[in-house]
Design a protein around this motif. Structure first.
Motif, PDB file in Angstrom:
ATOM      1  N   MET A   4     -44.617  66.205 -62.024  1.00 47.69           N
ATOM      2  CA  MET A   4     -45.215  67.521 -61.839  1.00 47.69           C
ATOM      3  C   MET A   4     -44.086  68.543 -61.864  1.00 47.69           C
ATOM      4  N   ILE A   5     -44.440  69.787 -62.143  1.00 49.46           N
ATOM      5  CA  ILE A   5     -43.465  70.862 -62.076  1.00 49.46           C
ATOM      6  C   ILE A   5     -43.979  71.918 -61.100  1.00 49.46           C
ATOM      7  N   PHE A   6     -43.077  72.388 -60.260  1.00 46.54           N
ATOM      8  CA  PHE A   6     -43.364  73.450 -59.310  1.00 46.54           C
ATOM      9  C   PHE A   6     -42.427  74.607 -59.653  1.00 46.54           C
ATOM     10  N   VAL A   7     -42.968  75.638 -60.265  1.00 41.55           N
ATOM     11  CA  VAL A   7     -42.194  76.820 -60.626  1.00 41.55           C
ATOM     12  C   VAL A   7     -42.203  77.739 -59.413  1.00 41.55           C
ATOM     13  N   ASN A   8     -41.040  77.989 -58.836  1.00 39.62           N
ATOM     14  CA  ASN A   8     -40.923  78.845 -57.657  1.00 39.62           C
ATOM     15  C   ASN A   8     -40.533  80.248 -58.083  1.00 39.62           C
ATOM     16  N   LEU A   9     -41.382  81.226 -57.760  1.00 41.94           N
ATOM     17  CA  LEU A   9     -41.131  82.605 -58.167  1.00 41.94           C
ATOM     18  C   LEU A   9     -41.058  83.518 -56.946  1.00 41.94           C
ATOM     19  N   PRO A  10     -40.000  84.323 -56.844  1.00 38.54           N
ATOM     20  CA  PRO A  10     -39.950  85.313 -55.771  1.00 38.54           C
ATOM     21  C   PRO A  10     -40.878  86.481 -56.110  1.00 38.54           C
ATOM     22  N   ALA A  45     -50.578  69.046 -63.262  1.00 41.53           N
ATOM     23  CA  ALA A  45     -49.142  68.809 -63.253  1.00 41.53           C
ATOM     24  C   ALA A  45     -48.303  70.068 -63.054  1.00 41.53           C
ATOM     25  N   ILE A  46     -48.925  71.256 -63.044  1.00 44.61           N
ATOM     26  CA  ILE A  46     -48.159  72.503 -62.973  1.00 44.61           C
ATOM     27  C   ILE A  46     -48.639  73.370 -61.806  1.00 44.61           C
ATOM     28  N   TYR A  47     -47.713  73.634 -60.901  1.00 45.56           N
ATOM     29  CA  TYR A  47     -47.954  74.545 -59.784  1.00 45.56           C
ATOM     30  C   TYR A  47     -47.004  75.724 -59.911  1.00 45.56           C
TER      31      TYR A  47
END
Length: 150
Positions: A4-10, A45-47
């Motif tokens: 899975m991918i966890f894209v962290n955005l401020p 798979a995408i958060y």
């Protein structure tokens, strides 16, 4: 278990960003959401993890970028059709995002892509690829026409 991918955005306004990502088709996962963060599910798979600046800073000692002024990443996401690409752009613009900050990418009937920025300036590139483009890789795209605007 698939990766899975966890894209962290401020983000500067968590409620606004949460509403934006819901408007483009994401859903909230309440197990990973609180007053400092919202977990947006784009697929199995995408958060996208929307983090307040203060919370984001707990993960890094680096300065938090202003994505309106500095590009740190281009986030590409696949769509099932050209129409789905256009629909995602329309939803993003309707929800307060900026449409097409980058050029359209058109490789004939092999690939089609556009872009949008979320309210914090994070740059997303929804794209569609025909099965023959996926199977043929870069060689198939090289034989196709050059992207529009390039």
């Amino acid at each position: 278990m698939p990766k899975m991918i966890f894209v962290n955005l401020p983000v500067t306004d968590l409620a606004r960003s949460t509403a934006f990502y819901e408007a483009i088709g994401g859903t909230i996962n309440p197990l990973f959401s609180n007053e400092q963060a919202t977990a947006i599910v784009l697929s199995d798979a995408i958060y996208v993890m929307l983090l307040t600046h203060d919370f984001y800073r707990t993960f890094t000692k680096k300065d938090v970028i202003d994505a309106h002024r500095t590009s740190g990443v281009l986030l590409a996401i696949s769509c099932d059709s050209k129409a789905d690409v256009d629909a995602m752009i329309d939803k993003a613009v309707s929800a307060g995002g900026k449409g097409d900050p980058g050029p359209k990418q058109e490789f004939g009937e092999l690939m089609y892509g556009r872009s949008f920025e979320d309210p914090d300036g994070h740059h997303w590139e929804p794209n569609w690829m025909a099965p023959q483009a996926i199977q043929g890789g870069a060689e198939a795209l090289t034989k196709a026409e050059a992207p529009a605007g390039k």
